[in-house]
Design a protein around this motif. Sequence first.
Motif, PDB file in Angstrom:
ATOM      1  N   GLY A  83     -71.701 -94.639   4.183  1.00  0.00           N
ATOM      2  CA  GLY A  83     -72.040 -94.112   2.861  1.00  0.00           C
ATOM      3  C   GLY A  83     -71.477 -92.729   2.576  1.00  0.00           C
ATOM      4  N   ALA A  84     -70.781 -92.110   3.528  1.00  0.00           N
ATOM      5  CA  ALA A  84     -70.212 -90.764   3.347  1.00  0.00           C
ATOM      6  C   ALA A  84     -68.896 -90.852   2.559  1.00  0.00           C
ATOM      7  CB  ALA A  84     -69.997 -90.109   4.706  1.00  0.00           C
ATOM      8  N   PRO A  85     -68.461 -89.734   1.978  1.00  0.00           N
ATOM      9  CA  PRO A  85     -67.302 -89.767   1.085  1.00  0.00           C
ATOM     10  C   PRO A  85     -65.996 -90.280   1.706  1.00  0.00           C
ATOM     11  CG  PRO A  85     -68.136 -87.506   1.322  1.00  0.00           C
ATOM     12  CD  PRO A  85     -69.059 -88.407   2.058  1.00  0.00           C
ATOM     13  N   TYR A  86     -65.786 -90.034   3.005  1.00  0.00           N
ATOM     14  CA  TYR A  86     -64.527 -90.451   3.625  1.00  0.00           C
ATOM     15  C   TYR A  86     -64.706 -91.616   4.594  1.00  0.00           C
ATOM     16  CZ  TYR A  86     -63.086 -86.021   1.645  1.00  0.00           C
ATOM     17  OH  TYR A  86     -62.847 -84.987   0.785  1.00  0.00           O
ATOM     18  N   ASN A  87     -65.797 -92.355   4.462  1.00  0.00           N
ATOM     19  CA  ASN A  87     -66.052 -93.475   5.358  1.00  0.00           C
ATOM     20  C   ASN A  87     -64.954 -94.530   5.293  1.00  0.00           C
ATOM     21  OD1 ASN A  87     -67.567 -96.447   5.546  1.00  0.00           O
ATOM     22  ND2 ASN A  87     -68.009 -95.025   7.227  1.00  0.00           N
ATOM     23  N   ALA A  88     -64.281 -94.650   4.155  1.00  0.00           N
ATOM     24  CA  ALA A  88     -63.213 -95.652   4.015  1.00  0.00           C
ATOM     25  C   ALA A  88     -62.068 -95.407   4.998  1.00  0.00           C
ATOM     26  CB  ALA A  88     -62.681 -95.656   2.584  1.00  0.00           C
ATOM     27  N   ASP A  93     -56.337 -97.078  11.361  1.00  0.00           N
ATOM     28  CA  ASP A  93     -55.305 -96.046  11.260  1.00  0.00           C
ATOM     29  C   ASP A  93     -55.056 -95.822   9.773  1.00  0.00           C
ATOM     30  OD1 ASP A  93     -52.932 -94.501  11.130  1.00  0.00           O
ATOM     31  OD2 ASP A  93     -52.269 -95.292  13.058  1.00  0.00           O
ATOM     32  N   SER A  94     -55.492 -94.676   9.274  1.00  0.00           N
ATOM     33  CA  SER A  94     -55.411 -94.352   7.839  1.00  0.00           C
ATOM     34  C   SER A  94     -54.335 -93.321   7.543  1.00  0.00           C
ATOM     35  CB  SER A  94     -56.777 -93.844   7.365  1.00  0.00           C
ATOM     36  OG  SER A  94     -57.736 -94.848   7.473  1.00  0.00           O
ATOM     37  N   THR A  95     -53.240 -93.360   8.271  1.00  0.00           N
ATOM     38  CA  THR A  95     -52.181 -92.368   8.136  1.00  0.00           C
ATOM     39  C   THR A  95     -51.704 -92.225   6.694  1.00  0.00           C
ATOM     40  OG1 THR A  95     -51.466 -92.800  10.404  1.00  0.00           O
ATOM     41  CG2 THR A  95     -49.869 -91.736   8.933  1.00  0.00           C
ATOM     42  N   ARG A  96     -51.404 -93.322   6.037  1.00  0.00           N
ATOM     43  CA  ARG A  96     -50.889 -93.272   4.662  1.00  0.00           C
ATOM     44  C   ARG A  96     -51.919 -92.646   3.712  1.00  0.00           C
ATOM     45  NH1 ARG A  96     -46.679 -95.728   2.714  1.00  0.00           N
ATOM     46  NH2 ARG A  96     -46.367 -95.761   0.475  1.00  0.00           N
ATOM     47  N   LYS A 100     -51.389 -89.249   1.494  1.00  0.00           N
ATOM     48  CA  LYS A 100     -51.460 -89.292   0.034  1.00  0.00           C
ATOM     49  C   LYS A 100     -52.781 -88.747  -0.511  1.00  0.00           C
ATOM     50  CE  LYS A 100     -49.598 -92.673  -2.146  1.00  0.00           C
ATOM     51  NZ  LYS A 100     -49.239 -93.944  -2.738  1.00  0.00           N
ATOM     52  N   MET A 101     -53.694 -88.380   0.414  1.00  0.00           N
ATOM     53  CA  MET A 101     -55.046 -87.969   0.033  1.00  0.00           C
ATOM     54  C   MET A 101     -55.654 -89.031  -0.877  1.00  0.00           C
ATOM     55  SD  MET A 101     -54.730 -83.905  -0.400  1.00  0.00           S
ATOM     56  CE  MET A 101     -54.013 -82.908   0.881  1.00  0.00           C
ATOM     57  N   SER A 102     -55.596 -90.278  -0.377  1.00  0.00           N
ATOM     58  CA  SER A 102     -56.026 -91.430  -1.153  1.00  0.00           C
ATOM     59  C   SER A 102     -57.025 -92.259  -0.358  1.00  0.00           C
ATOM     60  CB  SER A 102     -54.806 -92.297  -1.478  1.00  0.00           C
ATOM     61  OG  SER A 102     -55.189 -93.552  -1.984  1.00  0.00           O
ATOM     62  N   LEU A 103     -58.028 -92.755  -1.058  1.00  0.00           N
ATOM     63  CA  LEU A 103     -58.983 -93.684  -0.453  1.00  0.00           C
ATOM     64  C   LEU A 103     -58.772 -95.102  -0.967  1.00  0.00           C
ATOM     65  CD1 LEU A 103     -62.214 -91.481  -0.559  1.00  0.00           C
ATOM     66  CD2 LEU A 103     -60.723 -91.926   1.393  1.00  0.00           C
ATOM     67  N   ASP A 104     -57.671 -95.309  -1.687  1.00  0.00           N
ATOM     68  CA  ASP A 104     -57.325 -96.630  -2.195  1.00  0.00           C
ATOM     69  C   ASP A 104     -57.126 -97.561  -0.992  1.00  0.00           C
ATOM     70  OD1 ASP A 104     -55.907 -98.928  -3.029  1.00  0.00           O
ATOM     71  OD2 ASP A 104     -54.897 -97.823  -4.624  1.00  0.00           O
ATOM     72  N   PRO A 105     -57.807 -98.715  -0.955  1.00  0.00           N
ATOM     73  CA  PRO A 105     -57.672 -99.633   0.190  1.00  0.00           C
ATOM     74  C   PRO A 105     -56.215 -99.966   0.529  1.00  0.00           C
ATOM     75  CG  PRO A 105     -59.450-100.365  -1.227  1.00  0.00           C
ATOM     76  CD  PRO A 105     -58.778 -99.208  -1.931  1.00  0.00           C
ATOM     77  N   ALA A 106     -55.330 -99.997  -0.453  1.00  0.00           N
ATOM     78  CA  ALA A 106     -53.918-100.287  -0.190  1.00  0.00           C
ATOM     79  C   ALA A 106     -53.249 -99.178   0.619  1.00  0.00           C
ATOM     80  CB  ALA A 106     -53.171-100.496  -1.506  1.00  0.00           C
ATOM     81  N   ASP A 107     -53.813 -97.963   0.568  1.00  0.00           N
ATOM     82  CA  ASP A 107     -53.239 -96.825   1.296  1.00  0.00           C
ATOM     83  C   ASP A 107     -53.854 -96.620   2.676  1.00  0.00           C
ATOM     84  OD1 ASP A 107     -51.393 -96.092  -0.674  1.00  0.00           O
ATOM     85  OD2 ASP A 107     -52.892 -94.892  -1.742  1.00  0.00           O
ATOM     86  N   LEU A 108     -54.868 -97.383   3.020  1.00  0.00           N
ATOM     87  CA  LEU A 108     -55.556 -97.191   4.298  1.00  0.00           C
ATOM     88  C   LEU A 108     -54.861 -98.002   5.387  1.00  0.00           C
ATOM     89  CD1 LEU A 108     -59.221 -97.149   3.012  1.00  0.00           C
ATOM     90  CD2 LEU A 108     -57.630 -95.246   3.336  1.00  0.00           C
ATOM     91  N   THR A 109     -53.671 -97.529   5.736  1.00  0.00           N
ATOM     92  CA  THR A 109     -52.805 -98.210   6.686  1.00  0.00           C
ATOM     93  C   THR A 109     -52.004 -97.180   7.490  1.00  0.00           C
ATOM     94  OG1 THR A 109     -50.942 -99.746   6.879  1.00  0.00           O
ATOM     95  CG2 THR A 109     -51.051 -98.460   4.859  1.00  0.00           C
ATOM     96  N   GLU A 118     -43.068 -84.241   0.469  1.00  0.00           N
ATOM     97  CA  GLU A 118     -44.297 -83.461   0.289  1.00  0.00           C
ATOM     98  C   GLU A 118     -45.490 -84.158   0.958  1.00  0.00           C
ATOM     99  OE1 GLU A 118     -46.971 -82.288  -3.485  1.00  0.00           O
ATOM    100  OE2 GLU A 118     -44.850 -81.732  -3.653  1.00  0.00           O
ATOM    101  N   GLU A 119     -45.586 -85.476   0.811  1.00  0.00           N
ATOM    102  CA  GLU A 119     -46.671 -86.225   1.446  1.00  0.00           C
ATOM    103  C   GLU A 119     -46.561 -86.188   2.968  1.00  0.00           C
ATOM    104  OE1 GLU A 119     -47.570 -89.483  -2.097  1.00  0.00           O
ATOM    105  OE2 GLU A 119     -45.949 -89.879  -0.657  1.00  0.00           O
ATOM    106  N   LEU A 120     -45.342 -86.271   3.494  1.00  0.00           N
ATOM    107  CA  LEU A 120     -45.140 -86.204   4.944  1.00  0.00           C
ATOM    108  C   LEU A 120     -45.504 -84.827   5.488  1.00  0.00           C
ATOM    109  CD1 LEU A 120     -41.834 -88.248   5.249  1.00  0.00           C
ATOM    110  CD2 LEU A 120     -44.113 -88.945   6.040  1.00  0.00           C
TER     111      LEU A 120
END
Length: 170
Positions: A83-88, A93-96, A100-109, A118-120
């Motif tokens: 239930g915490a903000p960054y639990n996703a 491995d959530s490198t992407r 990208k500072m993204s919690l979008d499920p497509a980016d959690l890889t 800039e992202e790297l």
Amino acid sequence: AGAAARGPLPLPGLLLLLLPLLPPAASAEPQLRFKPPAEAPVRLFTEPELARYDGHQEGQPIYLAVKGVVFDVTSGKEFYGKGAPYNALVGKDSTRGVAKMSLDPADLTHDTTGLTEEELKSLDDIFNNVYKAKYPIVGYTSRRILNEDGSPNLDFKPEDQPHFSIKDEF
């Protein structure tokens, strides 16, 4: 019988044996927010194994992988727990997503294909200044240590952390 036959230990050898018994000297090293787990060896995590540490089970550690390095983020439970903000981000491995500072499920890889310069740079900054600085390394993803065919990655080099040396990792 072998040690007795050789006679007494020379003084340097005796000092090395007694060294762990002496009180620790004052250290110039800054105090860390956590103590590295002495009994927990660094290990290899498959995706299903890492998924078990997603913060949803009470009493279980919370793990997050970035760049194939698995960190124990349990001390940040208010950010990474159920239930915490960054639990996703945890349990995978959530490198992407970190880059990208993204919690979008497509980016959690782990996949960094197509990330901007800039992202790297952001990824490296967060990896070094947040995760490596605050949380202990508990392992590596199998993708980081093994090649696609399952053979060992001969280019693998363990990460260093300010609070322990590489020889402590394995």
